[in-house]
Design a protein around this motif. Structure first.
Motif, mmCIF file in Angstrom:
data_model
loop_
_atom_site.group_PDB
_atom_site.id
_atom_site.type_symbol
_atom_site.label_atom_id
_atom_site.label_comp_id
_atom_site.label_asym_id
_atom_site.label_seq_id
_atom_site.Cartn_x
_atom_site.Cartn_y
_atom_site.Cartn_z
ATOM 1 N N GLU A 150 -10.586 24.487 23.525
ATOM 2 C CA GLU A 150 -9.194 24.620 23.091
ATOM 3 C C GLU A 150 -8.983 24.058 21.682
ATOM 4 O OE1 GLU A 150 -5.166 22.787 24.751
ATOM 5 O OE2 GLU A 150 -6.127 24.182 26.167
ATOM 6 N N GLU A 151 -9.599 22.920 21.383
ATOM 7 C CA GLU A 151 -9.472 22.309 20.053
ATOM 8 C C GLU A 151 -9.973 23.250 18.963
ATOM 9 O OE1 GLU A 151 -8.668 19.184 18.575
ATOM 10 O OE2 GLU A 151 -7.581 18.657 20.387
ATOM 11 N N ARG B 144 -10.219 26.600 19.145
ATOM 12 C CA ARG B 144 -9.288 27.730 19.051
ATOM 13 C C ARG B 144 -8.027 27.351 18.292
ATOM 14 N NH1 ARG B 144 -8.227 29.203 24.796
ATOM 15 N NH2 ARG B 144 -9.322 27.300 25.324
ATOM 16 N N SER B 145 -7.521 26.150 18.543
ATOM 17 C CA SER B 145 -6.339 25.666 17.831
ATOM 18 C C SER B 145 -6.626 25.513 16.337
ATOM 19 C CB SER B 145 -5.890 24.330 18.423
ATOM 20 O OG SER B 145 -4.823 23.792 17.681
ATOM 21 N N LYS C 76 -16.233 29.747 26.891
ATOM 22 C CA LYS C 76 -15.232 30.038 25.862
ATOM 23 C C LYS C 76 -15.215 28.905 24.856
ATOM 24 C CE LYS C 76 -12.296 32.836 28.705
ATOM 25 N NZ LYS C 76 -11.009 33.392 28.830
#
Length: 101
Positions: A6-7, A9-10, A3
């Motif tokens: 997170e960084e 996606r943010s 995936k």
């Protein structure tokens, strides 16, 4: 299946928020309501996300620096809405290259 970090996606979430809210690079796009132009034709919004993702920088630790990507998108939008605006430096082919089918 991997995936997006997170960084990343943010960063994408905030970019979409600023874009939809009309607050992307307020200095460069001051007094330009670009939002109607983005939805008139799908290809306009497609190019915005193409430039953003092509220019987006992610370091080896997965940390995102999207300031330059947002600025390049703002330049593209400004040129789209104001043909007299000169993009400096001019876009390179890799920045606007569409990927995929």
């Amino acid at each position: 299946m991997a995936k997006l970090p997170e960084e990343v996606r943010s960063s994408l979430r905030f970019f979409a928020f600023y874009l939809a809210n009309g607050t992307l690079d307020m200095e460069l796009l001051e007094d330009i309501d670009y939002r109607p132009a983005l939805v008139d034709f799908g290809s306009t919004l497609e190019m915005v996300f193409t430039i953003y993702t092509n220019v987006l920088e992610i370091d080896e630790d997965g940390l995102v620096d999207d300031g330059h990507a947002q600025y390049r998108v703002a330049q593209w939008i400004r040129r789209y809405c104001d043909p007299s605006y000169v993009v400096d430096p001019p876009f390179e082919e890799w920045e606007t290259r569409l990927i995929g089918p």
